[in-house]
Design an enzyme around this catalytic site. Sequence first.
Site, PDB file in Angstrom:
ATOM      1  CE1 TYR A   1      -3.250  -2.765  -0.026  1.00  0.00           C
ATOM      2  CE2 TYR A   1      -4.039  -2.031   2.103  1.00  0.00           C
ATOM      3  CZ  TYR A   1      -4.148  -2.854   1.006  1.00  0.00           C
ATOM      4  OH  TYR A   1      -5.169  -3.775   0.946  1.00  0.00           O
TER       5      TYR A   1
ATOM      6  CG  ASP B   1      -2.898 -19.898  -0.836  1.00  0.00           C
ATOM      7  OD1 ASP B   1      -2.112 -19.757   0.130  1.00  0.00           O
ATOM      8  OD2 ASP B   1      -2.606 -20.584  -1.835  1.00  0.00           O
TER       9      ASP B   1
ATOM     10  CG  ASP C   1     -12.918  -6.229   5.650  1.00  0.00           C
ATOM     11  OD1 ASP C   1     -12.539  -5.671   6.708  1.00  0.00           O
ATOM     12  OD2 ASP C   1     -13.385  -5.611   4.687  1.00  0.00           O
TER      13      ASP C   1
ATOM     14  CE  LYS D   1       0.505 -17.500  -2.788  1.00  0.00           C
ATOM     15  NZ  LYS D   1      -0.331 -18.699  -2.675  1.00  0.00           N
TER      16      LYS D   1
ATOM     17  CG  ASP E   1      -7.421  -4.061   3.676  1.00  0.00           C
ATOM     18  OD1 ASP E   1      -8.459  -3.997   4.354  1.00  0.00           O
ATOM     19  OD2 ASP E   1      -7.213  -3.335   2.680  1.00  0.00           O
TER      20      ASP E   1
END
Length: 361
Positions: free
Chosen positions: A141, A224, A252, A192, A248
């Site tokens: 980001y 994943d 959620d 990852k 992020d």
Amino acid sequence: MAKRLVVLPGDGIGIEIVAEAEKVIQCLKDNYALNITVESGLVGGSAYDATGTPLPEETLRLVKSADAILLGAVGGYQWEALDIAVRPEKGLLGLRKELELFANLRPAMLYEELAHASSLKPELVSNLNIMIVRELTGGIYFGQPRGIRQLDNAEREGFNTLVYKESEIERIAHVAFDIAGKRNKKLCSVDKANVLEATELWREIVTDIAQSYPDVELSHMYVDNAAMQLVREPKQFDVILTTNMFGDILSDCAAMLTGSIGMLASASMNANGQGMYEPIHGSAPDIAGQNKANPLATILSVAMMLRYSLAETALADKVELAVKKVLAKGLRTADIHTPDCQLLTTSEMGDAVVAALIEIN
Ligand code: NAD
């Protein structure tokens, strides 16, 4: 000496829910001798409309010297066409960067009264209590270079950079190990590393730091798989440590396991213990101005603020207990309402929490 709180209601429902949190703070001042001063500032779209920027200098000046910041939410349809540099979300990202709020704590806790609201079967989520520790000021980001560029063959290309320094990984890992040590002593670091070098380094550093926390059991998981495990068997997790973008998304997902996005608080801390507290949801333009929003996530953010920035643990417990009492009485805003419960507006819910707080006293 009085502590200094700056409230930044922001946009949309932010204005309504922060007003209810302020009622709770006033109640704590009046009934529990909380020694705090409250100032307010502009951020997001409302700040853009008033000053031409989503993060005015005056707001930055206010927050830099505050002990804690309580933020509502930013954003709305009317600002979506603005240049990305002045969109409301830039105000939020700017606050995180300017204050170096690198550690984002996002608890996903299920209130038993709301078990029906979860998308999973009750036995999978009963007593769910996960803490997601998300790195907040680094990663893709913020990484440079970034942008959209024209290629020779007349098409364009969008690009971002995922970058993490050792020091950035170390400081967030320490926060996560500390928190895990005070909970069930299980930390799962999500990366990852099979594909992304930046997270290969992440895994190496987190593994090294684990040696300083022998009582915390560390595991690693690819993102994943973590997404899959969160919906398959969420109670296997205690504390999850992860990067900015993975956090992020996963937080959620974890939020929805608990039923309503309107119930979840978050804290973003820097190295000095200064923190910004906010509900995890956005400005909900679809219900803004209708006195329908659930203010409990913002009120629970006040509890986190009392716990993590103001050293008022007993008051934090009281605010959390008041929320539990309100739910136990069957009082609900529209997002968590069921036919057997009483439907409240945003302001009625704030009043109910204040009444419960006074009852506890
Ligand atoms: P959102 O969280 O605002 O809303 C998603 C859905 O949840 C909507 O249906 C909304 O009505 C509902 N909802 C959210 N909070 C609620 C509450 N307290 N009570 C009851 N219902 C609630 O997400 P979105 O629709 O994707 O985004 C809307 C705007 O918010 C966008 O401009 C987005 O950029 C911004 N946003 C801001 C933040 C932030 O300020 N931290 C976070 C996410 C999104």
